[in-house]
Design a protein around this motif. Structure first.
Motif, mmCIF file in Angstrom:
data_model
loop_
_atom_site.group_PDB
_atom_site.id
_atom_site.type_symbol
_atom_site.label_atom_id
_atom_site.label_comp_id
_atom_site.label_asym_id
_atom_site.label_seq_id
_atom_site.Cartn_x
_atom_site.Cartn_y
_atom_site.Cartn_z
ATOM 1 N N TYR A 74 31.393 40.204 33.489
ATOM 2 C CA TYR A 74 30.143 40.893 33.171
ATOM 3 C C TYR A 74 29.432 41.385 34.430
ATOM 4 N N VAL A 75 29.481 40.584 35.485
ATOM 5 C CA VAL A 75 28.815 40.962 36.741
ATOM 6 C C VAL A 75 29.760 41.723 37.677
ATOM 7 N N HIS A 76 30.954 42.059 37.190
ATOM 8 C CA HIS A 76 31.937 42.852 37.937
ATOM 9 C C HIS A 76 32.305 42.202 39.272
ATOM 10 N N ILE A 77 32.629 40.922 39.226
ATOM 11 C CA ILE A 77 32.930 40.165 40.439
ATOM 12 C C ILE A 77 34.145 40.702 41.174
ATOM 13 N N VAL A 78 35.154 41.195 40.445
ATOM 14 C CA VAL A 78 36.355 41.716 41.094
ATOM 15 C C VAL A 78 36.001 42.908 41.988
ATOM 16 N N GLU A 79 35.163 43.809 41.473
ATOM 17 C CA GLU A 79 34.750 44.965 42.261
ATOM 18 C C GLU A 79 33.880 44.537 43.444
#
Length: 125
Positions: A74-79
């Motif tokens: 949801y918080v786009h940790i990978v990006e």
């Protein structure tokens, strides 16, 4: 020790199944829904393979882990970490948040609870 072997074998089988699904199944149900349902079993059996916990404790840890990974999506940790081009990271952490995934994890956890507390107790009474 026999019970740990049971969990270890299940972990290996589930891991192989998840890898096959990730690499070869590209549909709208098996990979996105059933794969998420099965991943809860993989994490649970993995935990039970190495740590002697009561089933309810292992289920809670498993569910918290699954929900945590989904929230990281949801918080786009990978990006944010700069791993968008790393296949292993994208496969492990996923790439997008989905309420359907949360539902699949929840159903997986409830199924594990049912199996551990009702089916196994009745079979081995």
């Amino acid at each position: 020790m026999l019970k740990k072997i049971h969990y270890i074998l299940l972990t290996v089988i589930l891991l192989i199944t998840e890898i096959i699904i990730a690499l070869y199944v590209h549909d709208n149900f098996i990979r996105p829904v059933f794969g998420d349902y099965l991943i809860v079993f993989l994490v649970y059996t993995g935990i039970k393979s190495v740590i002697n916990l009561k089933p309810i404790t292992a289920i809670i840890i498993t569910m918290l882990f699954a929900y945590f990974v989904e929230i990281m999506q949801y918080v786009h940790i990978v990006e944010k970490l700069g791993y968008t081009h790393n296949l292993a990271t994208r496969l492990f952490l996923g790439s997008s948040f989905s309420w359907e995934d949360m539902l699949a994890y929840t159903l997986g956890g409830l199924t594990i609870f049912y199996v551990e507390y009702w089916v196994i107790k009745k079979l081995f009474k």
